[in-house]
Write a protein that holds these residues in place. Structure first.
Motif, short mmCIF file in Angstrom:
data_model
loop_
_atom_site.label_atom_id
_atom_site.label_comp_id
_atom_site.label_asym_id
_atom_site.label_seq_id
_atom_site.Cartn_x
_atom_site.Cartn_y
_atom_site.Cartn_z
N MET A 67 -80.99 -23.46 36.98
CA MET A 67 -79.73 -23.92 37.58
C MET A 67 -79.39 -25.33 37.14
N SER A 68 -78.11 -25.54 36.88
CA SER A 68 -77.67 -26.87 36.47
C SER A 68 -77.89 -27.90 37.57
N SER A 69 -77.86 -27.47 38.83
CA SER A 69 -78.05 -28.41 39.93
C SER A 69 -79.43 -29.05 39.89
N LYS A 70 -80.41 -28.37 39.28
CA LYS A 70 -81.76 -28.90 39.18
C LYS A 70 -81.93 -29.78 37.94
N MET A 71 -81.44 -29.30 36.82
CA MET A 71 -81.73 -29.96 35.55
C MET A 71 -80.57 -30.79 35.00
N ASN A 72 -79.47 -30.83 35.76
CA ASN A 72 -78.37 -31.72 35.36
C ASN A 72 -77.79 -32.36 36.63
N ALA A 73 -78.70 -32.82 37.47
CA ALA A 73 -78.29 -33.34 38.77
C ALA A 73 -77.40 -34.57 38.60
N MET A 74 -76.34 -34.60 39.39
CA MET A 74 -75.40 -35.72 39.38
C MET A 74 -75.38 -36.36 40.77
N GLY A 75 -75.14 -37.64 40.81
CA GLY A 75 -75.04 -38.35 42.08
C GLY A 75 -73.67 -38.98 42.24
N ALA A 76 -73.25 -39.14 43.49
CA ALA A 76 -71.95 -39.76 43.78
C ALA A 76 -72.14 -40.86 44.81
N GLU A 77 -71.58 -42.04 44.52
CA GLU A 77 -71.71 -43.17 45.42
C GLU A 77 -70.33 -43.66 45.83
N SER A 78 -70.11 -43.70 47.14
CA SER A 78 -68.83 -44.15 47.66
C SER A 78 -68.82 -45.67 47.84
N GLY A 79 -67.69 -46.28 47.49
CA GLY A 79 -67.57 -47.72 47.69
C GLY A 79 -67.45 -48.08 49.15
N ASP A 80 -67.02 -47.15 49.99
CA ASP A 80 -66.87 -47.38 51.43
C ASP A 80 -67.16 -46.08 52.16
N THR A 81 -68.39 -45.94 52.64
CA THR A 81 -68.80 -44.69 53.29
C THR A 81 -68.14 -44.51 54.65
N SER A 82 -67.51 -45.57 55.19
CA SER A 82 -66.79 -45.40 56.44
C SER A 82 -65.47 -44.66 56.21
N VAL A 83 -65.00 -44.61 54.95
CA VAL A 83 -63.79 -43.88 54.60
C VAL A 83 -64.12 -42.49 54.08
N VAL A 84 -65.05 -42.41 53.15
CA VAL A 84 -65.42 -41.12 52.57
C VAL A 84 -66.85 -41.18 52.04
N LYS A 85 -67.55 -40.08 52.20
CA LYS A 85 -68.85 -39.88 51.57
C LYS A 85 -68.69 -38.78 50.54
N ALA A 86 -69.54 -38.77 49.51
CA ALA A 86 -69.36 -37.79 48.43
C ALA A 86 -70.70 -37.29 47.92
N VAL A 87 -70.68 -36.03 47.50
CA VAL A 87 -71.83 -35.39 46.86
C VAL A 87 -71.34 -34.71 45.59
N ALA A 88 -72.03 -34.96 44.48
CA ALA A 88 -71.62 -34.38 43.20
C ALA A 88 -72.56 -33.25 42.81
N ASN A 89 -72.00 -32.16 42.26
CA ASN A 89 -72.86 -31.11 41.72
C ASN A 89 -72.97 -31.26 40.21
N ALA A 90 -73.66 -30.35 39.57
CA ALA A 90 -73.95 -30.50 38.15
C ALA A 90 -72.71 -30.41 37.27
N ASP A 91 -71.61 -29.86 37.81
CA ASP A 91 -70.38 -29.75 37.01
C ASP A 91 -69.54 -31.01 37.04
N ALA A 92 -69.92 -31.97 37.87
CA ALA A 92 -69.14 -33.20 37.97
C ALA A 92 -69.30 -34.04 36.70
N VAL A 93 -68.22 -34.77 36.40
CA VAL A 93 -68.21 -35.63 35.21
C VAL A 93 -68.54 -37.06 35.65
#
Length: 570
Positions: A68-94
């Protein structure tokens, strides 16, 4: 004397039992050899059954993850302000930065008691938690079991049966109209006997929750507050309360919900007016969809304050603006590769140990006669030694081990970069048994130079053989297709799948010998041969007893003649 009688009483001095046992010794040894061979094959079958289970677990519970790409092409997402939005990226994210503006949040359908609290129709019970005091001015029980009722509006009804419905309403949690079956399943109904005896607001909350809709309820005794809440948010989130007809419990239900003083809460604001409830009518409130602008595009109809765009799932928390940076999660990829190496080594080392363990030559399966003279502890220790080496240099295990090692070490031709093999990203063998080791620094360097290399090496899958000439497909699948596949897919589709098939053909999947596997058929044949041989042994033993019986008779007769000739004159 006789075949089943006593022997050696003629004075001959012959130990008949010992002579029969000695006569049977050769045949007993033959039978014991067959028995030991049959037991050994049963052990081997059981051992292969365990290997089959291990291979299946490795294939479906372990290898499937590493494809699975989620295991071997793991992507991370970091929000500049987690009080507004939090984010999670999957392997298809750029890997890039996104601009996010939350313009409104999705809301749940929500009803709660207003600031002026719950009103009891029974004014003498101002803090009662019982439904009868909220919905009715009074309910008294007559000697004959009937009830005299004073409703919240002051009207009365005497000699009401305890089985009559006092309160009834139906809960709707979605936008669709309910079928008759759904109405029946989602209706709360109490008789006058129920209400008189014990029903409280806690019971009401529990019974609403037990309808198994998305609507949940609770009573807060500290603040004397009742709440109804749809667990999902958005415009499809509904709380619909359909009050029954007046004569079927609707009069009591309408009074109950009026007494609960339910106001709609939306966006953190409580409505000024309480909702009204009428017999034979529905009162409902709805949630609200959220809205966000991501990279300049507006997304409406957002449910549960979550929206997924281009491989990134945004969890909206508050109205506002921020940025979300998507990057490759190198640490997660390295951890997953390390875990793969551990999982691979675990099964390979187990197979290799079985393959290389030599038999203990002095230990064979015990016969029943041998076990009879031993303690259980002695039997267990002996059997453990006798089972050693069952798989020594076994051809099936050798093939599986070889295929697993080839799957790892063969370069992946579909990867068009210098990082096209396991060794190129730091996975090498630490000994000649194929045990793997990982150079994390080399893996980090490879990921920095080619972020896609790990996923491609593990998960590339060139299933293009359908376009190949049918006469050439087998050859293609064994060479080109195999060489283009990533190592996880080679293990999954080739090495482990082929190994499972060979084990199943040879030993089946269960201990039962009636499975038409090679070992199953062999065990069945041995058991039949042993049964037939045992029958022959019994016949032979019977013949020996008959032979010695005749000898006893002859000796007895000779002794009688001797006594007549030499002892009769005394």
């Amino acid at each position: 004397m006789g075949v089943n009688g006593l022997y050696g009483l003629s004075g001959s001095g012959l130990d008949i039992e010992s002579m029969v046992k000695a006569g049977m010794l050769s045949r007993q040894n033959q039978y014991d050899k067959m028995y030991k061979k049959e037991v050994k094959n049963e052990w081997l079958k059981q051992g292969f059954n365990e290997i089959y289970t291990s291979l299946n677990t490795f294939k479906f519970s372990t290898l499937s993850d590493y494809k699975m790409s989620s295991k071997m092409n793991a992507m991370g997402a970091e929000s500049g302000d987690t009080s507004v939005v939090k984010a999670v990226a999957n392997a298809d994210a750029v890997a890039m930065t996104h601009n996010v503006e939350v313009t409104s949040l999705s809301q749940n359908a929500y009803l709660m008691t207003g600031n002026d609290g719950i009103t009891r129709a029974n004014t003498d019970a101002s803090s009662s938690i019982y439904l009868k005091d909220i919905a009715f001015q009074s309910i008294t029980k007559n000697d004959d079991g009937t009830f005299n009722v004073t409703f919240a509006d002051g009207t009365t009804q005497d000699n009401v049966s305890g089985d009559d419905t006092a309160i009834a309403f139906t809960v709707r949690a979605g936008t669709e109209s309910l079928t008759d079956d759904e109405k029946s399943a989602q209706t709360v109904s109490y008789t006058f006997a129920d209400i008189f005896e014990s029903k409280t607001m806690n019971d009401l909350a529990a019974d609403i929750k037990n309808l198994n809709t998305n609507v949940t309820a609770s009573y807060d005794a500290t603040n004397d507050m009742f709440t109804l809440y749809n667990k999902e948010s958005g415009s499809d989130s509904v709380i619909g309360l359909s009050i029954a007809a007046e004569s079927a419990g609707g009069k009591g239900a309408a009074a109950l919900f009026k007494g609960l003083n339910l106001h709609q809460s939306a966006g953190g604001v409580l409505a000024d007016e309480a909702k009204t409830f009428t017999a034979d009518a529905e009162t409902s409130v709805e949630g609200k969809d959220g809205e966000a602008i991501i990279d300049g595009r507006t997304y409406t109809g957002i449910k549960d304050s979550k929206v997924t765009v281009s491989g990134v799932t945004y969890s909206l928390a508050n109205v506002g603006k921020t940025t979300v940076a998507v990057t490759q999660d190198t640490d997660a990829i390295i951890d997953n590769v390390k875990k793969f190496v551990e999982d691979y080594n675990k099964i390979l080392d187990d197979l290799t140990e079985k393959y290389n363990t030599k038999p203990s030559g002095d230990y064979e399966p015990l016969t029943k006669t041998q076990e009879a003279s031993m303690t259980q502890e002695q039997i267990d220790k002996w059997t453990e030694k006798a089972k050693e080496g069952l798989f020594y240099h076994n051809d099936i295990l050798r093939g599986i081990i070889s295929d697993m090692r080839d799957a790892i070490m063969t370069p992946v031709q579909s990867v068009h970069s210098s990082y096209n093999s396991a060794s190129a990203i730091g996975i090498t063998t630490s000994n000649n048994q194929g045990h793997l080791q990982l150079d994390e620094d080399k893996l980090k360097k490879a990921l920095a130079a080619d972020p896609d290399c790990v996923y491609e090496i593990f998960a590339s899958d060139q299933d293009t053989y359908t376009s190949v000439d049918p006469n050439q497909r087998q050859s293609y699948m064994a060479t080109d297709d195999y060489n283009n596949r990533g190592i996880a897919n080679r293990l999954y589709f080739n090495a482990i799948t082929d190994g499972i098939s060979k084990v199943e053909d040879y030993a089946g999947v269960l201990a039962d010998s009636d499975d038409q596997s090679t070992l199953g058929l062999l065990i069945t044949q041995l058991k039949t041969k042993m049964d037939n041989f045992k029958a022959l042994m019994d016949d032979f033993q019977t013949q020996l007893y008959k032979k010695y019986d005749a000898l006893e008779v002859m000796i007895s007769q000779m002794n009688a003649q001797y006594n007549t000739i030499f002892g009769g004159s005394e």
